[in-house]
Design a protein around this motif. Structure first.
Motif, mmCIF file in Angstrom:
data_model
loop_
_atom_site.group_PDB
_atom_site.id
_atom_site.type_symbol
_atom_site.label_atom_id
_atom_site.label_comp_id
_atom_site.label_asym_id
_atom_site.label_seq_id
_atom_site.Cartn_x
_atom_site.Cartn_y
_atom_site.Cartn_z
ATOM 1 N N SER A 20 0.858 -1.189 0.000
ATOM 2 C CA SER A 20 0.000 0.000 0.000
ATOM 3 C C SER A 20 0.888 1.231 0.000
ATOM 4 O O SER A 20 2.074 1.155 0.348
ATOM 5 C CB SER A 20 -0.896 0.025 1.247
ATOM 6 N N PHE A 21 0.313 2.393 -0.366
ATOM 7 C CA PHE A 21 1.123 3.605 -0.294
ATOM 8 C C PHE A 21 1.266 4.078 1.148
ATOM 9 O O PHE A 21 2.199 4.821 1.466
ATOM 10 C CB PHE A 21 0.567 4.723 -1.168
ATOM 11 N N GLU A 22 0.388 3.629 2.023
ATOM 12 C CA GLU A 22 0.600 3.894 3.439
ATOM 13 C C GLU A 22 1.952 3.334 3.885
ATOM 14 O O GLU A 22 2.649 3.942 4.702
ATOM 15 C CB GLU A 22 -0.525 3.286 4.288
ATOM 16 N N ASP A 23 2.335 2.171 3.314
ATOM 17 C CA ASP A 23 3.650 1.609 3.628
ATOM 18 C C ASP A 23 4.759 2.558 3.192
ATOM 19 O O ASP A 23 5.737 2.759 3.916
ATOM 20 C CB ASP A 23 3.830 0.261 2.927
ATOM 21 N N ASN A 24 4.630 3.150 1.992
ATOM 22 C CA ASN A 24 5.647 4.095 1.519
ATOM 23 C C ASN A 24 5.818 5.249 2.505
ATOM 24 O O ASN A 24 6.939 5.681 2.795
ATOM 25 C CB ASN A 24 5.271 4.650 0.150
ATOM 26 N N ILE A 25 4.691 5.755 3.009
ATOM 27 C CA ILE A 25 4.747 6.853 3.988
ATOM 28 C C ILE A 25 5.416 6.383 5.271
ATOM 29 O O ILE A 25 6.289 7.070 5.825
ATOM 30 C CB ILE A 25 3.331 7.378 4.290
#
Length: 321
Positions: A305-310
């Motif tokens: 997920s892009f939450e992981d990137n953050i």
């Protein structure tokens, strides 16, 4: 195992060096020496093996010949003039991105040692009138000088591997976000800055609309994939040494939603929307409906997920920002 990272002073090069220091091995052998090379002296690091930092201009064949030794086992060729810079300064882009790659491969050919060469290409090789979805076997049709130079690099990697001069593999990188540090001259730079700066309490400008779609990967996952990519065996690569590194498609709005989900409402309030036609012209020619079936089958992966990137940025980079 003697490893050379060309572009070792950049974000990905530095993260790769630290990951290799923590791992201690590559391709089943203990790492004995790591050399970080860049046009400016790279930052060194503590490691359980020898680490050397050197300056090298890959546009200068003599500099490359001095850098690459007969005992070099693995070369990561990460150095490049980024997209907008290569578009503005055609000569610099050609000298670094095309002739720099050629100089590295020619040095390997002259040595006759066939080192593993991991070349970072780009999704900028896709573009123009080619049908979706895109992937490993899509015809490169770049619409920027940077994309054209990377596409030529891919062809060289395949040919030098076919001839047995190197054991090459080339990975078309997604846009890497969230990148730490200061903005660079990449046209895709805003895809990190609209998140990085607000997470650090600073205003950022978004030059495209919220529904703009693109193909992303975190720096942490990129490094994991580069290590796995170096460890692939030639028999598993076959005659095409070029493949798409896995990523995922999100809109700008989804990136900001992910930041809000992880860090709260305040950072998004620092984003200012200001259309920039030149940036939009470059990035609008990029493709995003991209599939990485071959790399995924070989064990490379994208973020969940892009939450992981953050979260990765907050864990890995914000404390030092």
């Amino acid at each position: 195992m003697n490893i050379l990272i060309i572009g070792g002073g950049g974000v990905v090069g530095q993260k790769l060096a630290h990951a290799l220091a923590a791992k201690g091995t590559l391709r089943g052998d203990a790492i004995t020496r790591l050399t970080l090379a860049d046009v400016k002296d790279p930052t060194g690091l503590d490691a359980p093996f020898d680490v050397e930092t050197v300056t090298c201009d890959i546009a200068d064949a003599a500099s490359v010949n001095q850098l690459i030794k007969a005992d070099t086992d693995v070369i990561y060729l990460l150095a490049a003039i980024v997209s907008a810079h290569a578009e503005e300064d055609f000569e610099a882009g050609m000298n670094i991105n095309l002739f720099g790659t050629y100089n590295v491969l020619e040095r390997c050919r002259a040595l006759g040692t066939a080192p593993v060469v991991v070349f970072t290409s780009s999704i900028a090789v896709y573009g123009g009138d080619i049908p979706n979805p895109l992937g490993d076997h899509s015809y490169p049709n770049p619409q920027t000088s940077y994309g054209g130079q990377k596409a030529i690099g891919e062809i060289l990697i395949n040919d030098y591997s076919r001839k047995g001069y190197v054991d090459g593999r080339a990975f078309r990188l997604p846009t890497i976000s969230v990148r730490p540090g200061k903005p660079n001259r990449a046209a895709s730079g805003f895809m990190s800055s609209i998140l990085r700066e607000p997470l650090n309490g600073q205003e950022a400008i978004c030059p495209v609309a919220p529904d703009f779609l693109h193909y992303y990967l975190s720096p942490r996952k990129c490094v994991e994939n580069l290590i796995k990519g170096a460890e692939l065996q030639a028999m598993d690569l076959g005659t095409n040494r070029v493949m798409q590194m896995p990523g995922r498609v999100w809109s700008i709005a989804q990136l900001i939603e992910a930041m809000t989900a992880v860090a709260g409402d305040a950072p998004a309030q620092l984003i200012r929307w200001d259309a920039q036609p030149e940036v939009k012209r470059i990035v609008s020619g990029w493709k995003w409906d991209i599939h990485a079936d071959r790399a995924e089958a070989l064990g490379l992966s994208a973020d969940d997920s892009f939450e992981d990137n953050i979260r990765y940025y907050l864990e890995d980079d914000k404390p030092a920002a």
